[in-house]
Design a protein around this motif. Sequence first.
Motif, PDB file in Angstrom:
ATOM      1  N   ASP A  11       0.863  -1.178   0.000  1.00  0.00           N
ATOM      2  CA  ASP A  11       0.000   0.000   0.000  1.00  0.00           C
ATOM      3  C   ASP A  11       0.908   1.241   0.000  1.00  0.00           C
ATOM      4  OD1 ASP A  11      -1.458   2.225   0.737  1.00  0.00           O
ATOM      5  OD2 ASP A  11      -2.741   1.152   2.139  1.00  0.00           O
ATOM      6  N   PRO A  12       0.857   2.077  -1.056  1.00  0.00           N
ATOM      7  CA  PRO A  12       1.784   3.216  -1.142  1.00  0.00           C
ATOM      8  C   PRO A  12       1.710   4.147   0.066  1.00  0.00           C
ATOM      9  CG  PRO A  12       0.482   3.012  -3.163  1.00  0.00           C
ATOM     10  CD  PRO A  12      -0.077   2.019  -2.195  1.00  0.00           C
ATOM     11  N   LYS A  13       0.491   4.317   0.611  1.00  0.00           N
ATOM     12  CA  LYS A  13       0.346   5.209   1.790  1.00  0.00           C
ATOM     13  C   LYS A  13       1.077   4.624   2.987  1.00  0.00           C
ATOM     14  CE  LYS A  13      -3.693   8.150   1.505  1.00  0.00           C
ATOM     15  NZ  LYS A  13      -4.741   7.512   0.686  1.00  0.00           N
ATOM     16  N   GLU A  14       0.872   3.308   3.182  1.00  0.00           N
ATOM     17  CA  GLU A  14       1.557   2.646   4.312  1.00  0.00           C
ATOM     18  C   GLU A  14       3.069   2.694   4.130  1.00  0.00           C
ATOM     19  OE1 GLU A  14      -1.350  -0.578   6.344  1.00  0.00           O
ATOM     20  OE2 GLU A  14       0.147  -1.336   4.944  1.00  0.00           O
TER      21      GLU A  14
ATOM     22  N   GLU B 255       4.781   4.956   2.611  1.00  0.00           N
ATOM     23  CA  GLU B 255       5.246   6.309   2.934  1.00  0.00           C
ATOM     24  C   GLU B 255       5.274   6.524   4.455  1.00  0.00           C
ATOM     25  OE1 GLU B 255       4.455   9.711   0.256  1.00  0.00           O
ATOM     26  OE2 GLU B 255       3.184  10.374   1.907  1.00  0.00           O
ATOM     27  N   GLN B 256       4.234   6.042   5.124  1.00  0.00           N
ATOM     28  CA  GLN B 256       4.208   6.167   6.590  1.00  0.00           C
ATOM     29  C   GLN B 256       5.380   5.408   7.214  1.00  0.00           C
ATOM     30  OE1 GLN B 256       0.351   4.583   7.498  1.00  0.00           O
ATOM     31  NE2 GLN B 256      -0.729   6.435   6.856  1.00  0.00           N
TER      32      GLN B 256
ATOM     33  N   ARG C  58       8.688   5.611  -5.306  1.00  0.00           N
ATOM     34  CA  ARG C  58       7.966   5.735  -4.029  1.00  0.00           C
ATOM     35  C   ARG C  58       8.876   6.288  -2.934  1.00  0.00           C
ATOM     36  NH1 ARG C  58       4.500   0.078  -4.030  1.00  0.00           N
ATOM     37  NH2 ARG C  58       2.695   0.885  -5.178  1.00  0.00           N
TER      38      ARG C  58
ATOM     39  N   LYS D 156       9.436  10.035  -3.382  1.00  0.00           N
ATOM     40  CA  LYS D 156       8.263  10.810  -2.953  1.00  0.00           C
ATOM     41  C   LYS D 156       8.219  10.882  -1.425  1.00  0.00           C
ATOM     42  CE  LYS D 156       3.314  10.929  -4.007  1.00  0.00           C
ATOM     43  NZ  LYS D 156       2.667  10.304  -2.854  1.00  0.00           N
ATOM     44  N   ALA D 157       8.451   9.730  -0.787  1.00  0.00           N
ATOM     45  CA  ALA D 157       8.368   9.686   0.682  1.00  0.00           C
ATOM     46  C   ALA D 157       9.468  10.526   1.328  1.00  0.00           C
ATOM     47  CB  ALA D 157       8.465   8.233   1.156  1.00  0.00           C
TER      48      ALA D 157
ATOM     49  N   ASP E 215       5.648  -1.331   5.777  1.00  0.00           N
ATOM     50  CA  ASP E 215       4.522  -0.757   6.527  1.00  0.00           C
ATOM     51  C   ASP E 215       4.969  -0.413   7.948  1.00  0.00           C
ATOM     52  OD1 ASP E 215       3.845  -2.949   8.407  1.00  0.00           O
ATOM     53  OD2 ASP E 215       3.374  -4.042   6.580  1.00  0.00           O
TER      54      ASP E 215
END
Length: 319
Positions: A31-34, A36-37, A64, A67-68, A266
């Motif tokens: 999951d790209p959001k995870e 990044e987190q 990715r 970006k992060a 993650d």
Amino acid sequence: MRYRSLGNTGVSLSVLGFGASPLGDVFRVTDPKEAEQAVHLAIDQGINFFDVSPYYGHTLAEERLGKALSGRRNRVILATKCGRYGADSFDFSSGRLEKSINESLARLQTDHVDLLQAHDVEFGDIRQIIEETVPALRQIQRQGKARFIGVTGYPPRMLAAIAQEAPVDVILSYCRYNLMITDMDVLLTPWARSQGIGLINASPLHMGILTEGGAPAWHPAPQSVKDAGARVVELCKREGADPSVVALRFCLDHPYAASTLVGMSDPQQVRENLRALDAVIDPALMLEIQEIVKPVKDVVWASGRPENADRAATEKTRS
Ligand code: NAD
């Protein structure tokens, strides 16, 4: 977080390093959001070393990670690679490397990386690596696009042989020092240490074998190694220990490797792996693990051109 010197570079790395290959969906869909987190949490918790490659997810991991890291670039030591672009796609020529670093810098949204490494050199011609690839890396370093240079790969003797003829700042070795195997310390560590070459140890979980999820389908280890790893995982769980924490703890104690790179994607994994820093492993459990591993200890698999395989490794594979 603890930090260790990376050979003679003058740079200190967090003993726990963030392997970004899972950001390229190498092990499972991330999951790209995870993801990044996970990167942000790792930085906030003191992890300063991040390793990626254009090969991971065919540039997805670099995209990715770039970006992060936006707005956080100056808080990390950033390593990427060049020369490997697919399962069977390699190009260690100076021309490709010059293009490659520019493409990586664009994806990573930065004007330089801290470490640029020739990726999986055992798939290349050793004469080309020594006479063309390492000099091209030095040229990129002189241009200010990389602060330090190195080589990565599976056969430790080949990595040392390259660095003997074409000195590098850093060597990254993977799957050669963890609960299943420790031959890095015979074939590479003493020499690297004597030369002041920075050493990075990757894949403390033997690329997933020492996790509850087990090895990914593409894992090249013989089935006997995967089975033994699965038994280690079962034993740890039975004894109430987290298998990844036990495996990671073992690697974090290495006396010379500046950082142990574990693949993460993650925040939960980041938290678990941070726990390994202060974990105390029951010596009785470690003895039981060693008993399970004994029949397959130091077993290796083929990687790259046959002429680049470590002789000792080849003998062990055949036996
Ligand atoms: P690894 O041994 O670190 O295992 C990664 C796997 O373990 C992934 O599936 C990940 O999701 C899982 N994992 C991580 N923490 C976990 C936890 N707490 N609980 C359960 N599962 C967990 O193998 P790796 O990712 O191949 O190696 C680490 C990094 O080292 C790579 O991401 C890469 O940056 C670097 N590396 C470089 C080379 C090379 O240059 N040739 C080769 C291998 C690895």
